[in-house]
Design an enzyme around this catalytic site. Structure first.
Site, short mmCIF file in Angstrom:
data_model
loop_
_atom_site.label_atom_id
_atom_site.label_comp_id
_atom_site.label_asym_id
_atom_site.label_seq_id
_atom_site.Cartn_x
_atom_site.Cartn_y
_atom_site.Cartn_z
N LYS A 252 0.98 -1.26 0.01
CA LYS A 252 -0.11 0.15 0.00
C LYS A 252 0.91 1.21 0.04
CE LYS A 252 -3.91 2.38 2.12
NZ LYS A 252 -3.30 3.74 1.73
N GLU A 301 -0.76 3.92 -8.46
CA GLU A 301 -0.60 5.03 -7.16
C GLU A 301 0.75 5.77 -7.63
OE1 GLU A 301 -1.72 6.17 -3.21
OE2 GLU A 301 -2.65 4.69 -4.76
N PHE A 342 -1.26 -0.99 -10.57
CA PHE A 342 -1.87 -2.39 -9.87
C PHE A 342 -3.09 -2.87 -10.58
CE2 PHE A 342 -3.04 1.39 -7.21
CZ PHE A 342 -4.37 1.39 -7.64
#
EC number: 6.5.1.1
Length: 573
Positions: A252, A301, A342
């Site tokens: 994350k 991200e 992702f």
């Protein structure tokens, strides 16, 4: 369609608190447009009813705040004193103008009635006015519109200019009205909305009697961004493995969600708020253009990197890059960015109905693999490289020992924790799903919206120094969870005060009520039960981590999130 006819129906919507009645009244609008208007009218009405002039993905706003609207109202013959007193009494500029409409100087008794198209196109035009004397031009246009309008029209014209209709309509209610009127299953319409992000387009297409499910305009399309799928918060890796059944663990990242669209060599990059940030990140655009793959939508991200140690820089550095309009080359040298992809949502066709393991295979065919358990040495070398585009680091396993080691490693390289995803899950845009969860070492920060601001004391006497913060409920209502002032620099306070003065709804003397547009990320010592606030919870020692300009009220945490975090922390104790 006459604007007055539209106003009469939405007044009925505003006056009922019952959702089913709101649905019925909107069905009445659909039927009226079908018999007396044209499909384009319904497209615009759908947008207007939820307080927008443009579709969300268009990344455009009228950009007029209460102060400029008040300046325009004053030119119609309503005195500033009368207007301020009425706003203080009602808390609503629209109703105030309606109540004072007898004081507006009329141009002529023989004006043609306003049509919906006329009002909509005039207000839409306001967003295009720029340059010298732009404020004067906007004031003149608004003034002319209000002078022609009758009382009820002036209420809704004023609100539409602020893009805040206050009638209690939202996307789910309009979708339910579509389902009732056109006899199409609500789930099918909801799915189409998820991939178009355009409620007006759906209404228009339904009225045109198009083959709803086969219409190519109602499919996932490159350069029309969609809302991201969101994760649940889970207290432990053990629970996540049980919940996901067939789990994939991914780092994350401490970054900002982005959606990358590419077709015919053209590239656009969107933030999680669907804002076009392409021009702010030219080095990423160039890298993506150089990829052989085309006609794709990728999700990842974006992380600001310290290339010397391979660790992320503070999140605010990403926002500085996204916001920058000038001296972009200089900022590019100062703050290095990379994207960890992702997911892939589109490649020549929509992929969101494929299971994650298939989408991941397609993604890895483009960027290569980053399997933490098999390629750790390669990953650690690449972390400190100048490479900009990666697949996210991952490991697929039900072995708790491996999962915990991966969690610790992800923290050791400076990131927030891990994501746990069900490899058999499809992608559901705009939903918080049970097939994806996040695990963090620290308390989950909350994204909250500012609803009030108070003038500060001492060194803060020139700014609003304390801010009432709220989370959202199931019915899109807002629930106060505390007040925050710590963590804000003088620069932050100056910025927030400027924004607050532009979006204040009511001045209470030393305190103002605001439109819910400022999103703050806050940390806190704990969540505690409290009788002070209606929601029953409060933040203990909240502190602002950042002003989240990349997020809107749609992205803030919910009352359910607060309850879940409270329960997780209670179990840990």
């Amino acid at each position: 369609m006459l604007f007055n006819e539209f106003c009469k129906i939405i007044e009925k919507i505003e006056n009922t608190p019952k959702r089913l009645e709101k649905i019925d009244y909107f069905v009445e609008i659909i039927d009226f447009v079908k018999n007396h208007g044209k499909p384009e009218n319904l497209k615009e009405i759908c947008q207007v009813s939820i307080g927008r002039v443009f579709a969300e993905y268009e990344n455009r706003e009228i950009g007029i705040g209460p102060n400029l609207l008040i300046e325009a109202i004053k030119t119609t013959g309503i005195s500033e004193n009368d207007l301020n007193l009425k706003i203080k009494e009602t808390g609503d500029i629209g109703i105030s103008v309606e109540h004072l409409s007898s004081k507006i100087k009329q141009i002529s008794l023989f004006n043609e009635p306003l049509t919906f198209e006329e009002v909509y196109s005039t207000i839409k035009k306001l967003s295009t006015i720029e340059g010298t004397s732009s404020q004067k031009k906007k004031i003149r246009i608004i003034s002319n519109l209000l002078i022609i309008a009758n009382p009820i029209e002036s209420r809704y014209i004023s609100r539409l200019i602020l893009e805040d209709m206050r009638i209690g309509m939202n996307i789910p209610t309009i979708l339910a009205a579509f389902s009732n009127y056109f006899g199409i299953e609500k789930e099918k319409i909801e799915k189409v909305y998820a991939v178009t992000n355009d409620i007006g387009l759906i209404g228009k297409k339904l009225l045109e009697n198009s083959n709803f499910e086969e219409d190519p305009e109602l499919n996932l399309t490159v350069f029309r961004p969609i809302k991201p799928m969101l994760a649940q918060l889970t207290p432990s890796i053990e629970e996540a493995v049980i919940e996901m059944k067939n789990p994939q663990f991914e780092t994350k990242y401490d970054g900002a969600r982005v959606q990358v669209h590419k077709s015919n060599g053209e590239v656009k990059i969107y933030s999680r708020r669907l804002e076009d940030i392409t021009n702010s990140v030219p080095e990423l655009v160039l890298e993506i253009k150089n990829l052989e793959v085309d006609n794709v939508i990728l999700e990842g991200e974006c992380v600001a990197m310290n290339l010397e140690n391979g660790k992320p820089r503070p999140f605010q550095d990403i926002l500085r890059r996204f916001r920058r309009k000038y001296d972009i080359d200089k900022m590019t040298e100062e703050v290095s960015l990379r994207i960890y992809f992702f997911d892939i949502l589109y490649h020549n066709k929509g992929l969101i109905d494929l299971p994650l393991f298939e989408r991941r295979n397609i993604l890895e065919n483009i960027f290569g693999t980053n399997n933490w358990d098999l390629e750790l040495k390669k990953i650690e070398n690449e972390i400190k490289s100048n490479k900009m585009l990666f697949t996210s680091f991952k490991v697929s396993s039900t072995d708790l020992k491996i999962a915990k080691e991966f969690f610790k490693w992800s923290l050791s390289i400076g990131h927030e924790g891990i994501m746990v995803k069900n490899l058999n899950a499809i992608y559901t845009p705009g939903s918080r799903v049970k097939t994806m969860c996040k695990i963090k070492q620290t308390l989950e920060n909350l994204d909250v919206v500012v609803t009030r601001a108070k003038i500060g004391m001492g060194k803060r006497k020139d700014w609003y120094g304390s801010y009432e913060i709220s989370v959202k409920g199931d019915d899109e209502s807002l629930h106060v969870i505390g007040n925050v002032g710590s963590g804000l620099t003088e620069e932050d306070l100056e910025k927030l005060t400027k924004i607050a003065n532009e979006i204040k709804i009511e001045d209470l003397g030393g305190e103002v009520i605001l439109e819910p547009k400022i999103v703050l990320e806050v940390t806190y010592e704990e969540i505690q039960t409290s009788e002070k606030y209606e929601m029953g919870y409060a933040l203990r020692f909240p502190r602002v981590v950042g002003i989240r300009e990349d997020k809107s009220i749609n992205d803030i945490n919910s009352l359910d999130d607060v309850k879940k975090i409270y329960e997780i922390e209670r179990k840990r104790k």
